[in-house]
Design a protein around this motif. Sequence first.
Motif, PDB file in Angstrom:
ATOM      1  N   PHE A  20       0.726  -1.208   0.082  1.00 19.47           N
ATOM      2  CA  PHE A  20       0.115  -0.039  -0.056  1.00 19.47           C
ATOM      3  C   PHE A  20       0.842   1.379   0.086  1.00 19.47           C
ATOM      4  CE2 PHE A  20      -2.818  -3.145   2.420  1.00 19.47           C
ATOM      5  CZ  PHE A  20      -3.273  -3.558   1.041  1.00 19.47           C
TER       6      PHE A  20
ATOM      7  N   GLU B 205       3.829   3.077  -2.043  1.00 16.00           N
ATOM      8  CA  GLU B 205       4.844   3.154  -3.353  1.00 16.00           C
ATOM      9  C   GLU B 205       6.093   4.031  -3.389  1.00 16.00           C
ATOM     10  OE1 GLU B 205       3.011   2.538  -7.629  1.00 16.00           O
ATOM     11  OE2 GLU B 205       1.613   3.942  -6.604  1.00 16.00           O
TER      12      GLU B 205
ATOM     13  N   ASP C 132       5.926   7.909  -2.200  1.00 12.69           N
ATOM     14  CA  ASP C 132       4.762   8.495  -1.473  1.00 12.69           C
ATOM     15  C   ASP C 132       5.181   9.066  -0.439  1.00 12.69           C
ATOM     16  OD1 ASP C 132       3.152   6.984  -3.337  1.00 12.69           O
ATOM     17  OD2 ASP C 132       2.369   5.516  -1.886  1.00 12.69           O
TER      18      ASP C 132
ATOM     19  N   ASP D 244       0.031  10.560   1.179  1.00 14.78           N
ATOM     20  CA  ASP D 244      -0.491   9.326   0.492  1.00 14.78           C
ATOM     21  C   ASP D 244      -1.096   8.154   1.401  1.00 14.78           C
ATOM     22  OD1 ASP D 244      -0.082   9.989  -2.411  1.00 14.78           O
ATOM     23  OD2 ASP D 244       1.910  10.195  -1.579  1.00 14.78           O
TER      24      ASP D 244
ATOM     25  N   LEU E 256      -4.499   6.845   2.605  1.00 16.62           N
ATOM     26  CA  LEU E 256      -4.842   5.771   3.459  1.00 16.62           C
ATOM     27  C   LEU E 256      -4.724   5.654   4.709  1.00 16.62           C
ATOM     28  CD1 LEU E 256      -3.586   3.028   0.887  1.00 16.62           C
ATOM     29  CD2 LEU E 256      -5.831   3.734   1.061  1.00 16.62           C
TER      30      LEU E 256
ATOM     31  N   ARG F 215     -10.513   0.826  -0.548  1.00  9.90           N
ATOM     32  CA  ARG F 215      -9.715   1.874  -0.637  1.00  9.90           C
ATOM     33  C   ARG F 215      -8.248   1.329  -0.931  1.00  9.90           C
ATOM     34  NH1 ARG F 215     -13.080   5.612   2.391  1.00  9.90           N
ATOM     35  NH2 ARG F 215     -12.193   4.227   4.112  1.00  9.90           N
ATOM     36  N   ALA F 216      -7.507   0.651   0.077  1.00 10.24           N
ATOM     37  CA  ALA F 216      -6.414  -0.028  -0.113  1.00 10.24           C
ATOM     38  C   ALA F 216      -6.270  -0.938  -1.218  1.00 10.24           C
ATOM     39  CB  ALA F 216      -6.043  -0.771   1.257  1.00 10.24           C
TER      40      ALA F 216
ATOM     41  N   GLU G 168      -7.785  -0.521  -4.078  1.00  8.19           N
ATOM     42  CA  GLU G 168      -7.928   0.110  -5.097  1.00  8.19           C
ATOM     43  C   GLU G 168      -6.471   0.743  -5.584  1.00  8.19           C
ATOM     44  OE1 GLU G 168      -9.936   0.638  -7.443  1.00  8.19           O
ATOM     45  OE2 GLU G 168      -9.155   2.257  -8.689  1.00  8.19           O
ATOM     46  N   LYS G 169      -5.717   1.050  -4.417  1.00  7.33           N
ATOM     47  CA  LYS G 169      -4.326   1.868  -4.423  1.00  7.33           C
ATOM     48  C   LYS G 169      -3.494   0.431  -5.114  1.00  7.33           C
ATOM     49  CE  LYS G 169      -0.457   3.669  -3.193  1.00  7.33           C
ATOM     50  NZ  LYS G 169       0.074   4.991  -3.035  1.00  7.33           N
TER      51      LYS G 169
ATOM     52  N   THR H 188      -4.066   0.241  -8.628  1.00  4.73           N
ATOM     53  CA  THR H 188      -3.619   1.269  -9.568  1.00  4.73           C
ATOM     54  C   THR H 188      -2.181   1.500  -9.426  1.00  4.73           C
ATOM     55  OG1 THR H 188      -4.490   2.663  -7.820  1.00  4.73           O
ATOM     56  CG2 THR H 188      -6.006   2.167  -9.790  1.00  4.73           C
ATOM     57  N   ARG H 189      -1.416   0.972  -8.666  1.00  2.00           N
ATOM     58  CA  ARG H 189       0.116   1.022  -8.582  1.00  2.00           C
ATOM     59  C   ARG H 189       0.819   1.305  -9.837  1.00  2.00           C
ATOM     60  NH1 ARG H 189       2.696  -1.061  -3.787  1.00  2.00           N
ATOM     61  NH2 ARG H 189       4.690  -0.792  -5.122  1.00  2.00           N
TER      62      ARG H 189
END
Length: 386
Positions: free
Chosen positions: A78, A80, A83, A133, A163, A209-210, A212-213, A216-217
């Motif tokens: 979670f 990157e 971030d 982030d 997050l 939400r996590a 989704e992160k 989309t990394r």
Amino acid sequence: VSFEPPPRLLLASGPSPVPQRVLDALAQPTVGHLDPFFVALMEETAELLRTAFGTSNAATLPVSATGSGGMDALLVNFVEPGDRVVVGVNGLFGERLADALGRADAEVVRVEAEWGRALDRDDLIAAVEQGADAVCVVHGETSTGVCQPMDGLGDACHDAGALLLVDCVTSLTGQPVLLDEWGVDAAFSGSQKCLNAPPGLAPFTAGERALEKLRTRKSKPRSWFFDLSLVLGYWDGEGGRVYHHTAPINMIYALAEALRIVDEEGLDARWERHRRAHEALRAALAELGLERVAREGEELWPLLAVRIPGGVDDAAIRGALLTEHGIEIAGALGPFTGKVWRVGVMGEGARPDPQERLVSALAELMGRDSKPAVEALAEGWAATPA
Ligand SMILES: *Cc1c(COP(=O)(O)O)cnc(C)c1O
């Protein structure tokens, strides 16, 4: 070859006492990791973990690692590189998060409080409002016995698009953990604290939400083993279960049995028992001149940290406690080294009998009359009947 570990009463910062039921579960015959019996047990375990975490997250599972592996799994999925991550640091486990975030090439924004105090919520929120982030906090700081109040943090994170990632290793089932209510996006724990299973598994959960992160990394998580999208191919039954790594079958037997014990007691009753146990032990140890580090309202029920009075030899007393009485408590780390004892109040350790054994033994080794302390313990337990 047989071996016989000495009988120990584990009242340190973990591992905690493992009930016979859990040891028996651990010793059952190993089956395959896709055996229908085991698949059903995985489903039950995930459901019991959801209840324990206070979440409806589908992605809830025990990571095959100790609590520290749960931390690595959390950050590698979670966060990157690049971030901006706000991290609360008020003890050893906050320091660890900050260290691990640096290794993950995050831009680390430290929000600090002195050891023994909770983080100021306004400090955290101010840091988040400058853009983040993710925010990482330790709910139960085991190095100091402090519990971080979580109210208001979830909203601030989500308003800022960050997050909220939480270490619940010591607090899980020993103090209210309400991840969905708090707006926590992902969290991890450990099997050997309030759950009373042996060390080796890290309960883990992640919300939409996590995930989704993760989807989309820009780059894949750097760890293959902890890549949640691969692990979920095995743990998430939808579309069939695919081998990722061989699950630690017998450890999951043990965790499942430990979670059944939690479920039989009920979370509300279990939290309340930990609160009573903490308060009773606090009163008893105060009779021996051992005052709690944490302030009222910031205390972590499963871990009572107390200041060692001047003239009392930390190492000598803890050594004699172990060798003469078979009782383990923990010393302290960092600025608390030699000055603080940490006593676990975790699961089966959060009961009158083990606490009385500890209080009597400590009084004897400190050359004090045990009677007032033992009485204070009993009064503490009687003060707020279940
Ligand atoms: C014990 C603990 C950990 C680490 O867990 P291990 O199982 O020792 O790897 C992490 N965070 C907190 C708050 C802990 O108490």
